[in-house]
Design a protein around this motif. Sequence first.
Motif, PDB file in Angstrom:
ATOM      1  N   UNK A  13       0.705  -1.632  -0.240  1.00  0.00           N
ATOM      2  CA  UNK A  13       0.189  -0.214   0.081  1.00  0.00           C
ATOM      3  C   UNK A  13       0.747   1.516  -0.046  1.00  0.00           C
ATOM      4  N   UNK A  14       1.934   0.872   0.676  1.00  0.00           N
ATOM      5  CA  UNK A  14       3.151   2.847   0.565  1.00  0.00           C
ATOM      6  C   UNK A  14       3.289   2.960  -1.055  1.00  0.00           C
ATOM      7  N   UNK A  15       3.238   2.140  -1.298  1.00  0.00           N
ATOM      8  CA  UNK A  15       4.419   1.915  -2.755  1.00  0.00           C
ATOM      9  C   UNK A  15       3.106   2.685  -3.384  1.00  0.00           C
ATOM     10  N   UNK A  16       1.657   1.999  -3.435  1.00  0.00           N
ATOM     11  CA  UNK A  16       1.000   2.512  -4.550  1.00  0.00           C
ATOM     12  C   UNK A  16       0.013   3.867  -3.997  1.00  0.00           C
ATOM     13  N   UNK A  17       0.549   4.180  -2.575  1.00  0.00           N
ATOM     14  CA  UNK A  17       0.806   5.422  -2.306  1.00  0.00           C
ATOM     15  C   UNK A  17       1.691   6.879  -3.022  1.00  0.00           C
ATOM     16  N   UNK A  18       2.776   6.124  -3.208  1.00  0.00           N
ATOM     17  CA  UNK A  18       4.240   6.662  -3.868  1.00  0.00           C
ATOM     18  C   UNK A  18       3.623   6.639  -5.009  1.00  0.00           C
ATOM     19  N   UNK A  19       3.644   5.687  -5.454  1.00  0.00           N
ATOM     20  CA  UNK A  19       2.815   6.054  -7.053  1.00  0.00           C
ATOM     21  C   UNK A  19       1.802   6.577  -7.071  1.00  0.00           C
ATOM     22  N   UNK A  20       0.689   7.199  -6.463  1.00  0.00           N
ATOM     23  CA  UNK A  20      -0.145   8.188  -7.153  1.00  0.00           C
ATOM     24  C   UNK A  20       0.356   9.381  -6.524  1.00  0.00           C
ATOM     25  N   UNK A  21       1.190   9.629  -5.285  1.00  0.00           N
ATOM     26  CA  UNK A  21       1.896  11.133  -5.626  1.00  0.00           C
ATOM     27  C   UNK A  21       2.683  11.491  -6.512  1.00  0.00           C
ATOM     28  N   UNK A  22       3.480  10.765  -7.307  1.00  0.00           N
ATOM     29  CA  UNK A  22       4.278  10.596  -8.898  1.00  0.00           C
ATOM     30  C   UNK A  22       3.414  10.877  -9.690  1.00  0.00           C
ATOM     31  N   UNK A  23       2.045  10.449  -9.865  1.00  0.00           N
ATOM     32  CA  UNK A  23       1.190   9.956 -11.236  1.00  0.00           C
ATOM     33  C   UNK A  23       1.016  11.717 -10.982  1.00  0.00           C
ATOM     34  N   UNK A  24       0.254  12.290 -10.309  1.00  0.00           N
ATOM     35  CA  UNK A  24      -0.444  13.497  -9.618  1.00  0.00           C
ATOM     36  C   UNK A  24       1.064  14.587 -10.050  1.00  0.00           C
ATOM     37  N   UNK A  25       2.225  14.320  -9.582  1.00  0.00           N
ATOM     38  CA  UNK A  25       2.877  15.795  -9.726  1.00  0.00           C
ATOM     39  C   UNK A  25       3.296  15.299 -11.241  1.00  0.00           C
ATOM     40  N   UNK A  26       3.527  14.575 -11.935  1.00  0.00           N
ATOM     41  CA  UNK A  26       3.285  14.359 -13.045  1.00  0.00           C
ATOM     42  C   UNK A  26       2.395  14.954 -14.165  1.00  0.00           C
ATOM     43  N   UNK A  27       0.839  15.087 -13.856  1.00  0.00           N
ATOM     44  CA  UNK A  27      -0.035  15.577 -14.710  1.00  0.00           C
ATOM     45  C   UNK A  27      -0.170  16.806 -14.125  1.00  0.00           C
ATOM     46  N   UNK A  28       0.407  17.536 -13.166  1.00  0.00           N
ATOM     47  CA  UNK A  28       0.797  19.175 -12.728  1.00  0.00           C
ATOM     48  C   UNK A  28       2.178  19.339 -13.129  1.00  0.00           C
TER      49      UNK A  28
END
Length: 124
Positions: A13-28
């Motif tokens: 779950x920690x990796x999934x959360x990290x992936x979600x944060x990286x995805x949001x940063x990439x989109x922005x």
Amino acid sequence: MAAVVPANAGPALDLQGLAAVVDLLAQAGALDALLSKRATDSRDKRLHIGYSEAAERLNIPELWLRERISTLPHRKFGKFVQFTEDDLHAISDMHFVNPGAKTKKDDESELMTLQPSKRSRKRS
């Protein structure tokens, strides 16, 4: 809203959360900005610097540089004196002191003290 993650969820779950944060940063577009900044780029990109910054970088008084400019490496643009990174390194190297080492000048000065004088005495 964010879901509450149980304490025993594990690293998946920690990796999934990290992936979600990286995805949001990439989109922005913020990820590229974060990755392109380097800690080594903190220095100014100017090719030449003046007396005050050169003295600051060499950790010496500016007056010392100004008084000895005729014997130091530098660039001159009309009446403006500028220094490059190589000039600063050369100035630093010119004043390197190794107390235990014998230089060629030392050897020559020892020989000079052993040579007889070239003056001749007048005999009476």
